[in-house]
Design a protein around this motif. Sequence first.
Motif, mmCIF file in Angstrom:
data_model
loop_
_atom_site.group_PDB
_atom_site.id
_atom_site.type_symbol
_atom_site.label_atom_id
_atom_site.label_comp_id
_atom_site.label_asym_id
_atom_site.label_seq_id
_atom_site.Cartn_x
_atom_site.Cartn_y
_atom_site.Cartn_z
ATOM 1 N N HIS A 55 -51.249 -24.858 -7.286
ATOM 2 C CA HIS A 55 -51.889 -26.153 -7.555
ATOM 3 C C HIS A 55 -52.230 -26.842 -6.232
ATOM 4 C CE1 HIS A 55 -49.161 -25.388 -11.015
ATOM 5 N NE2 HIS A 55 -50.223 -25.747 -11.709
ATOM 6 N N ARG A 56 -53.065 -26.226 -5.439
ATOM 7 C CA ARG A 56 -53.344 -26.742 -4.093
ATOM 8 C C ARG A 56 -53.948 -28.151 -4.111
ATOM 9 N NH1 ARG A 56 -51.876 -24.017 0.061
ATOM 10 N NH2 ARG A 56 -51.878 -21.782 0.089
ATOM 11 N N THR A 57 -54.902 -28.402 -4.991
ATOM 12 C CA THR A 57 -55.563 -29.705 -5.007
ATOM 13 C C THR A 57 -54.597 -30.805 -5.425
ATOM 14 O OG1 THR A 57 -57.647 -28.621 -5.555
ATOM 15 C CG2 THR A 57 -57.520 -30.996 -5.928
ATOM 16 N N ALA A 58 -53.886 -30.590 -6.523
ATOM 17 C CA ALA A 58 -52.930 -31.597 -6.997
ATOM 18 C C ALA A 58 -51.803 -31.782 -5.979
ATOM 19 C CB ALA A 58 -52.364 -31.201 -8.349
ATOM 20 N N SER A 59 -51.359 -30.676 -5.372
ATOM 21 C CA SER A 59 -50.301 -30.747 -4.377
ATOM 22 C C SER A 59 -50.763 -31.516 -3.140
ATOM 23 C CB SER A 59 -49.882 -29.325 -3.992
ATOM 24 O OG SER A 59 -48.865 -29.337 -3.045
ATOM 25 N N ALA A 60 -51.996 -31.270 -2.692
ATOM 26 C CA ALA A 60 -52.541 -31.997 -1.538
ATOM 27 C C ALA A 60 -52.710 -33.479 -1.860
ATOM 28 C CB ALA A 60 -53.870 -31.394 -1.108
ATOM 29 N N LEU A 116 -44.520 -37.473 -11.612
ATOM 30 C CA LEU A 116 -45.902 -37.119 -11.904
ATOM 31 C C LEU A 116 -46.181 -35.668 -11.541
ATOM 32 C CD1 LEU A 116 -48.788 -37.962 -12.737
ATOM 33 C CD2 LEU A 116 -49.145 -38.635 -10.341
ATOM 34 N N GLY A 117 -45.702 -35.244 -10.389
ATOM 35 C CA GLY A 117 -45.872 -33.847 -9.982
ATOM 36 C C GLY A 117 -45.195 -32.888 -10.941
ATOM 37 N N ALA A 118 -44.014 -33.259 -11.419
ATOM 38 C CA ALA A 118 -43.297 -32.405 -12.371
ATOM 39 C C ALA A 118 -44.050 -32.302 -13.697
ATOM 40 C CB ALA A 118 -41.890 -32.939 -12.600
ATOM 41 N N VAL A 119 -44.638 -33.416 -14.136
ATOM 42 C CA VAL A 119 -45.403 -33.414 -15.388
ATOM 43 C C VAL A 119 -46.631 -32.521 -15.260
ATOM 44 C CG1 VAL A 119 -46.861 -34.870 -16.875
ATOM 45 C CG2 VAL A 119 -44.583 -35.637 -16.218
ATOM 46 N N VAL A 120 -47.295 -32.575 -14.112
ATOM 47 C CA VAL A 120 -48.502 -31.785 -13.876
ATOM 48 C C VAL A 120 -48.155 -30.322 -13.604
ATOM 49 C CG1 VAL A 120 -50.518 -31.572 -12.351
ATOM 50 C CG2 VAL A 120 -49.719 -33.811 -13.015
ATOM 51 N N GLY A 121 -46.921 -30.051 -13.244
ATOM 52 C CA GLY A 121 -46.486 -28.685 -12.979
ATOM 53 C C GLY A 121 -46.573 -28.286 -11.514
ATOM 54 N N VAL A 122 -46.641 -29.255 -10.639
ATOM 55 C CA VAL A 122 -46.732 -28.986 -9.203
ATOM 56 C C VAL A 122 -45.324 -28.836 -8.637
ATOM 57 C CG1 VAL A 122 -47.462 -29.917 -6.970
ATOM 58 C CG2 VAL A 122 -48.897 -30.250 -8.968
ATOM 59 N N HIS A 123 -45.109 -27.723 -7.926
ATOM 60 C CA HIS A 123 -43.834 -27.533 -7.235
ATOM 61 C C HIS A 123 -43.861 -28.389 -5.973
ATOM 62 C CE1 HIS A 123 -40.331 -25.775 -5.383
ATOM 63 N NE2 HIS A 123 -41.058 -25.516 -4.308
ATOM 64 N N GLN A 124 -42.862 -29.263 -5.821
ATOM 65 C CA GLN A 124 -42.812 -30.166 -4.667
ATOM 66 C C GLN A 124 -41.600 -29.833 -3.823
ATOM 67 O OE1 GLN A 124 -43.952 -34.316 -5.949
ATOM 68 N NE2 GLN A 124 -43.558 -33.295 -7.885
ATOM 69 N N ASP A 125 -41.871 -29.496 -2.590
ATOM 70 C CA ASP A 125 -40.823 -29.136 -1.660
ATOM 71 C C ASP A 125 -40.251 -30.400 -1.017
ATOM 72 O OD1 ASP A 125 -39.556 -26.754 -0.454
ATOM 73 O OD2 ASP A 125 -40.266 -27.660 1.410
ATOM 74 N N SER A 126 -39.015 -30.327 -0.555
ATOM 75 C CA SER A 126 -38.403 -31.482 0.101
ATOM 76 C C SER A 126 -39.081 -31.810 1.434
ATOM 77 C CB SER A 126 -36.913 -31.245 0.314
ATOM 78 O OG SER A 126 -36.714 -30.104 1.129
ATOM 79 N N ALA A 127 -39.870 -30.888 1.953
ATOM 80 C CA ALA A 127 -40.585 -31.134 3.204
ATOM 81 C C ALA A 127 -41.579 -32.278 3.046
ATOM 82 C CB ALA A 127 -41.304 -29.866 3.661
ATOM 83 N N VAL A 128 -42.106 -32.463 1.846
ATOM 84 C CA VAL A 128 -43.032 -33.572 1.600
ATOM 85 C C VAL A 128 -42.304 -34.902 1.789
ATOM 86 C CG1 VAL A 128 -44.484 -34.693 -0.141
ATOM 87 C CG2 VAL A 128 -44.470 -32.202 0.055
#
Length: 177
Positions: A55-60, A116-128
């Motif tokens: 999910h590059r776009t949503a993640s960005a 929001l990221g979890a709902v969309v299915g985006v994996h979010q790293d702690s680096a963010v």
Amino acid sequence: MSGLVNALLIVAVVVVVIARQFRARPIDTGRRWWLVPVILAVVALREPGILDAHHRTASAALLGTELLVGLVMGAAWAWTTRVWREADGVVWTKSTKASAIVWFGGIAVRVGLYALGAVVGVHQDSAVLMLGLAVTLLVRAGILVWRSQSLPAAASASGPARAYGDGMARVTRKEGV
């Protein structure tokens, strides 16, 4: 570093930073005020999972929003901090109640972004989160150094420079009987 180590590092930095900011402290106006935020940013940017490969776009977009929140939170935190110069010329700071509100608001927005990221299915790293914290600390420190350099030499006689939220106590009048 693993996600758990990053999360523990983030929590440790936040606890230390918050605890230290509500005590009067001299500002380090030397060249190294930017060092800790830069180290945090380098550690965060070295992580390979800062963007979700699926999910590059949503993640960005979430990363950009996190950086914007960090920018706004750092600026708001700096402007809600009292800054004053003592008679010996040392510049001091102390966060206010409004600073605590900024912190709680920023944390709430960040929790909302993760949800929001979890709902969309985006994996979010702690680096963010670490990169957002680095931006927050860098902006705050930069504004405080700028504010400290703009203080007049005679500021100690007039007391601390006003921060947002100072003097907002309600004046109550005593009614005659």
